[in-house]
Motif scaffolding. Structure first.
Motif, PDB file in Angstrom:
ATOM      1  N   ILE A 161       0.844  -1.207   0.000  1.00  0.00           N
ATOM      2  CA  ILE A 161       0.000   0.000   0.000  1.00  0.00           C
ATOM      3  C   ILE A 161       0.877   1.254   0.000  1.00  0.00           C
ATOM      4  O   ILE A 161       0.615   2.217  -0.733  1.00  0.00           O
ATOM      5  CB  ILE A 161      -0.945  -0.004   1.231  1.00  0.00           C
ATOM      6  CG1 ILE A 161      -2.036  -1.069   1.062  1.00  0.00           C
ATOM      7  CG2 ILE A 161      -1.560   1.364   1.458  1.00  0.00           C
ATOM      8  CD1 ILE A 161      -3.111  -0.726   0.049  1.00  0.00           C
ATOM      9  N   GLU A 162       1.921   1.245   0.800  1.00  0.00           N
ATOM     10  CA  GLU A 162       2.806   2.424   0.810  1.00  0.00           C
ATOM     11  C   GLU A 162       3.406   2.680  -0.571  1.00  0.00           C
ATOM     12  O   GLU A 162       3.562   3.820  -0.996  1.00  0.00           O
ATOM     13  CB  GLU A 162       3.910   2.257   1.859  1.00  0.00           C
ATOM     14  CG  GLU A 162       3.384   2.364   3.272  1.00  0.00           C
ATOM     15  CD  GLU A 162       4.409   2.937   4.243  1.00  0.00           C
ATOM     16  OE1 GLU A 162       5.559   3.169   3.826  1.00  0.00           O
ATOM     17  OE2 GLU A 162       4.035   3.141   5.411  1.00  0.00           O
ATOM     18  N   ARG A 163       3.742   1.606  -1.278  1.00  0.00           N
ATOM     19  CA  ARG A 163       4.325   1.791  -2.615  1.00  0.00           C
ATOM     20  C   ARG A 163       3.309   2.429  -3.559  1.00  0.00           C
ATOM     21  O   ARG A 163       3.669   3.138  -4.486  1.00  0.00           O
ATOM     22  CB  ARG A 163       4.852   0.471  -3.184  1.00  0.00           C
ATOM     23  CG  ARG A 163       6.011  -0.147  -2.411  1.00  0.00           C
ATOM     24  CD  ARG A 163       7.322   0.614  -2.580  1.00  0.00           C
ATOM     25  NE  ARG A 163       7.337   1.944  -1.973  1.00  0.00           N
ATOM     26  CZ  ARG A 163       7.456   2.177  -0.654  1.00  0.00           C
ATOM     27  NH1 ARG A 163       7.571   1.184   0.204  1.00  0.00           N
ATOM     28  NH2 ARG A 163       7.452   3.400  -0.190  1.00  0.00           N
ATOM     29  N   LEU A 164       2.004   2.155  -3.320  1.00  0.00           N
ATOM     30  CA  LEU A 164       0.980   2.820  -4.131  1.00  0.00           C
ATOM     31  C   LEU A 164       0.967   4.320  -3.847  1.00  0.00           C
ATOM     32  O   LEU A 164       0.492   5.111  -4.658  1.00  0.00           O
ATOM     33  CB  LEU A 164      -0.403   2.222  -3.855  1.00  0.00           C
ATOM     34  CG  LEU A 164      -0.601   0.768  -4.290  1.00  0.00           C
ATOM     35  CD1 LEU A 164      -1.989   0.274  -3.889  1.00  0.00           C
ATOM     36  CD2 LEU A 164      -0.416   0.639  -5.791  1.00  0.00           C
ATOM     37  N   GLY A 165       1.474   4.692  -2.680  1.00  0.00           N
ATOM     38  CA  GLY A 165       1.539   6.111  -2.336  1.00  0.00           C
ATOM     39  C   GLY A 165       2.676   6.848  -3.025  1.00  0.00           C
ATOM     40  O   GLY A 165       2.654   8.075  -3.130  1.00  0.00           O
ATOM     41  N   ASP A 166       3.662   6.118  -3.511  1.00  0.00           N
ATOM     42  CA  ASP A 166       4.875   6.782  -4.019  1.00  0.00           C
ATOM     43  C   ASP A 166       4.588   7.856  -5.069  1.00  0.00           C
ATOM     44  O   ASP A 166       5.063   8.978  -4.962  1.00  0.00           O
ATOM     45  CB  ASP A 166       5.844   5.749  -4.613  1.00  0.00           C
ATOM     46  CG  ASP A 166       6.523   4.910  -3.539  1.00  0.00           C
ATOM     47  OD1 ASP A 166       6.552   5.357  -2.361  1.00  0.00           O
ATOM     48  OD2 ASP A 166       7.012   3.816  -3.865  1.00  0.00           O
ATOM     49  N   GLN A 167       3.836   7.495  -6.102  1.00  0.00           N
ATOM     50  CA  GLN A 167       3.655   8.472  -7.179  1.00  0.00           C
ATOM     51  C   GLN A 167       2.674   9.570  -6.770  1.00  0.00           C
ATOM     52  O   GLN A 167       2.580  10.594  -7.443  1.00  0.00           O
ATOM     53  CB  GLN A 167       3.188   7.785  -8.461  1.00  0.00           C
ATOM     54  CG  GLN A 167       1.879   7.042  -8.326  1.00  0.00           C
ATOM     55  CD  GLN A 167       1.428   6.486  -9.656  1.00  0.00           C
ATOM     56  OE1 GLN A 167       1.043   7.223 -10.540  1.00  0.00           O
ATOM     57  NE2 GLN A 167       1.499   5.177  -9.811  1.00  0.00           N
ATOM     58  N   ARG A 168       1.948   9.363  -5.676  1.00  0.00           N
ATOM     59  CA  ARG A 168       1.028  10.403  -5.189  1.00  0.00           C
ATOM     60  C   ARG A 168       1.741  11.349  -4.226  1.00  0.00           C
ATOM     61  O   ARG A 168       1.485  12.539  -4.197  1.00  0.00           O
ATOM     62  CB  ARG A 168      -0.183   9.739  -4.553  1.00  0.00           C
ATOM     63  CG  ARG A 168      -0.997   8.995  -5.615  1.00  0.00           C
ATOM     64  CD  ARG A 168      -1.988   7.991  -5.084  1.00  0.00           C
ATOM     65  NE  ARG A 168      -2.756   7.440  -6.200  1.00  0.00           N
ATOM     66  CZ  ARG A 168      -2.353   6.406  -6.943  1.00  0.00           C
ATOM     67  NH1 ARG A 168      -1.227   5.767  -6.672  1.00  0.00           N
ATOM     68  NH2 ARG A 168      -3.092   5.990  -7.962  1.00  0.00           N
ATOM     69  N   ILE A 169       2.646  10.785  -3.435  1.00  0.00           N
ATOM     70  CA  ILE A 169       3.391  11.585  -2.450  1.00  0.00           C
ATOM     71  C   ILE A 169       4.649  12.210  -3.069  1.00  0.00           C
ATOM     72  O   ILE A 169       5.035  13.305  -2.739  1.00  0.00           O
ATOM     73  CB  ILE A 169       3.745  10.689  -1.240  1.00  0.00           C
ATOM     74  CG1 ILE A 169       2.449  10.253  -0.537  1.00  0.00           C
ATOM     75  CG2 ILE A 169       4.681  11.414  -0.276  1.00  0.00           C
ATOM     76  CD1 ILE A 169       2.624   9.119   0.468  1.00  0.00           C
ATOM     77  N   ARG A 170       5.234  11.506  -3.990  1.00  0.00           N
ATOM     78  CA  ARG A 170       6.426  11.984  -4.696  1.00  0.00           C
ATOM     79  C   ARG A 170       7.553  12.413  -3.734  1.00  0.00           C
ATOM     80  O   ARG A 170       7.945  13.583  -3.694  1.00  0.00           O
ATOM     81  CB  ARG A 170       6.063  13.117  -5.659  1.00  0.00           C
ATOM     82  CG  ARG A 170       4.949  12.710  -6.623  1.00  0.00           C
ATOM     83  CD  ARG A 170       4.920  13.557  -7.851  1.00  0.00           C
ATOM     84  NE  ARG A 170       4.570  14.935  -7.554  1.00  0.00           N
ATOM     85  CZ  ARG A 170       4.769  15.950  -8.385  1.00  0.00           C
ATOM     86  NH1 ARG A 170       5.322  15.741  -9.546  1.00  0.00           N
ATOM     87  NH2 ARG A 170       4.425  17.161  -8.055  1.00  0.00           N
ATOM     88  N   PRO A 171       8.046  11.479  -2.938  1.00  0.00           N
ATOM     89  CA  PRO A 171       9.098  11.815  -1.973  1.00  0.00           C
ATOM     90  C   PRO A 171      10.399  12.176  -2.687  1.00  0.00           C
ATOM     91  O   PRO A 171      10.665  11.681  -3.778  1.00  0.00           O
ATOM     92  CB  PRO A 171       9.274  10.502  -1.197  1.00  0.00           C
ATOM     93  CG  PRO A 171       8.932   9.441  -2.191  1.00  0.00           C
ATOM     94  CD  PRO A 171       7.786  10.016  -2.998  1.00  0.00           C
TER      95      PRO A 171
END
Ligand SMILES: [Ca+2]
Length: 485
Positions: A215-225
């Motif tokens: 789930i966190e990896r799904l956040g990557d392109q949304r959070i763009r760290p």
């Protein structure tokens, strides 16, 4: 006088299993029914009228391209600047008369039976199946039913429970079922017991580290760290702590919680030593290993209001169009830079910062984007200790700023929390969240063969699941998309 063409039973039945070849339906790399309006009516009406996608959907509310989204411009165009049309767009141009807005619906009906791309499927049938009527490489090719007897012990129709068990185990738990697992699975009394066992397995894995990480990896392109300027910046240049973003993202999409809180949370999330997550209320001061979240609670709007979100998107921008566009793309699935999700507001763009966005080639997008952006202008981008805070006077530096009305989906909203509530309750949010999970689990986009199942999934996200991602995943496990090899 809507047509509701998707209720055409014959075409529905013609669907079934199949695969797509070439570009991926209306989801593909499209660009602008919008600019169609620029041409129609002759050279005297060259003003932007990007009303095409919305008018198309009022004519065809039930086609896939209008389900929780709007058609993209490549439905009619090969290029929007300069404007060029594919065969379907040209068909339309030849029958459109007079006022575009008034004659579009009739013109659409008139060309339904044509086959401008010569793939043997009429334009209407292509619209119903979610392929592009003007692109010969976009079509739906039915796959013949498998021949030979299925294994009667494990098949419920085409759904293969042993396959589903393996897929569930790999996807949600990160490992194949053991030989013993399979033996006891086979030994269960009946199909119902086996399906229940699959769900029990999924339930157990959704709380485990493998799925939480997924789930966190799904956040990557949304959070763009950006590691270099994160809280533990190796070069001592910390701009914000995006671990807050990851924790909220994971929190909202696990534990049977309401996923809309991705956009509506006025709290933050901490992680205990055992990996469990819990809410923390109020503003967060910098402490220990964690960065601050200085924004006041009443101005919070989940993921689109964290300190990092304003750092990476607003930066130093007075009118942060990029910020609004990222919120729209990441959580509603529509990329304005690709002419997606255009819902123009009358009288816009005002061009409050005199960027020249009223020119025809800009106005098509900015009549949606600018009113979507105004409310973000009150939030500081990168500004030392004030980064990500709210300041009522912040937009005053914009030359023609006169407190313009913010709109999302054509609806006026008072502030960012209001913006986020409309967004979170929209079809676009449900569809986008369901699609994100579908694509992760199945490693492909929903295609024409999945139309009915995918629509059932996202439409049930609110009603059946209470916006719980876990519940949606359980329903996904029961679909043919999941269980048919
Ligand atoms: Ca065709």
């Amino acid at each position: 006088m809507s047509m509701h063409v998707a209720e055409n039973g014959k075409t529905r039945r013609a669907l079934g299993r199949g695969r797509r070849r070439g570009v991926a339906g209306l989801q593909g790399a499209l660009t602008a029914l919008c600019a169609l309006a620029l041409w129609v009516g002759g050279a005297s009406q060259v003003e932007a009228k990007p009303s095409g996608p919305m008018l198309f959907c009022s004519a065809y509310p039930d086609v896939p391209a209008c389900q929780g989204q709007l058609p993209q411009c490549s439905l009619c165009h090969t290029s929007t600047s300069p404007a060029a049309w594919n065969g379907y767009g040209l068909d339309l141009l030849t029958v459109l008369t007079g006022n575009f807005d008034e004659s579009l619906e009739e013109a659409l009906v008139e060309i339904e039976g044509k086959d401008p791309d010569g793939d043997g499927v009429s334009s209407l049938d292509e619209l119903l199946m979610g392929t592009l009527p003007g692109d010969v490489n976009s079509f739906f090719e039915p796959v013949p039913e498998p021949s030979g007897p299925a294994n009667p012990r494990f098949d419920v129709g085409n759904y293969d429970q042993r396959f589903a068990l393996r897929r569930a185990s790999l996807t949600f738990c990160g490992q194949s079922p053991s030989y013993d697992d399979l033996k006891s699975f086979d030994a269960l009394d009946d199909d119902d017991a086996r399906q229940a066992a699959i769900h029990e397995l999924v339930d157990g894995c959704l709380t485990q580290a493998f799925w939480q990480e997924a789930i966190e990896r799904l956040g990557d392109q949304r959070i763009r760290p950006v590691f270099a300027v994160g809280w533990d910046s190796p070069i001592g240049l910390s701009l914000a702590d995006y671990e807050w973003d990851y924790r909220l993202f994971r929190y909202a999409l696990t534990g049977d919680r309401d996923a809309r809180e991705l956009l509506t949370a006025d709290y933050h999330v901490e992680e205990g030593p055992d990996g469990s997550l819990r809410k923390v209320e109020g503003e967060i001061a910098r402490s220990g290993g964690a960065g601050p979240q200085p924004l006041v609670v009443e101005r919070r709007a989940g993921m689109v209001s964290t300190q990092w979100f304003f750092v990476i998107n607003t930066m130093f921008s007075a009118l942060p169009r990029t910020t609004a566009a990222q919120a729209y793309r990441a959580y509603l699935g529509m990329d304005i830079a690709q002419d997606q999700g255009l819902i123009p507001v009358a009288g816009e763009p005002l061009d409050v910062d005199r960027k020249g966005v009223q020119q025809a080639e800009c106005a098509a997008c900015h009549s949606t984007l600018d009113p979507l952006s105004y409310t973000f202008a009150y939030y500081e981008g990168i500004r030392g200790g004030a980064t990500g805070t709210y300041r009522a006077s912040r937009p005053n530096g914009i030359r023609d700023w006169d407190d313009p009305q913010t709109f999302i989906f054509g609806e006026p909203v008072d502030d960012l929390p209001g913006w986020a509530r409309v967004a979170a309750n929209s079809d676009a949010f449900a569809r986008n969240t369901a699609q994100m999970l579908f694509e992760h689990v199945l490693q492909r986009e929903p295609g024409p063969a999945d139309l009915a199942e995918f629509e059932g999934l996202w439409r049930g996200f609110g009603q059946d699941d209470g916006y719980s991602a876990n519940k949606l995943l359980h329903r996904l496990v029961d679909t043919d998309a999941f269980g048919v090899p």
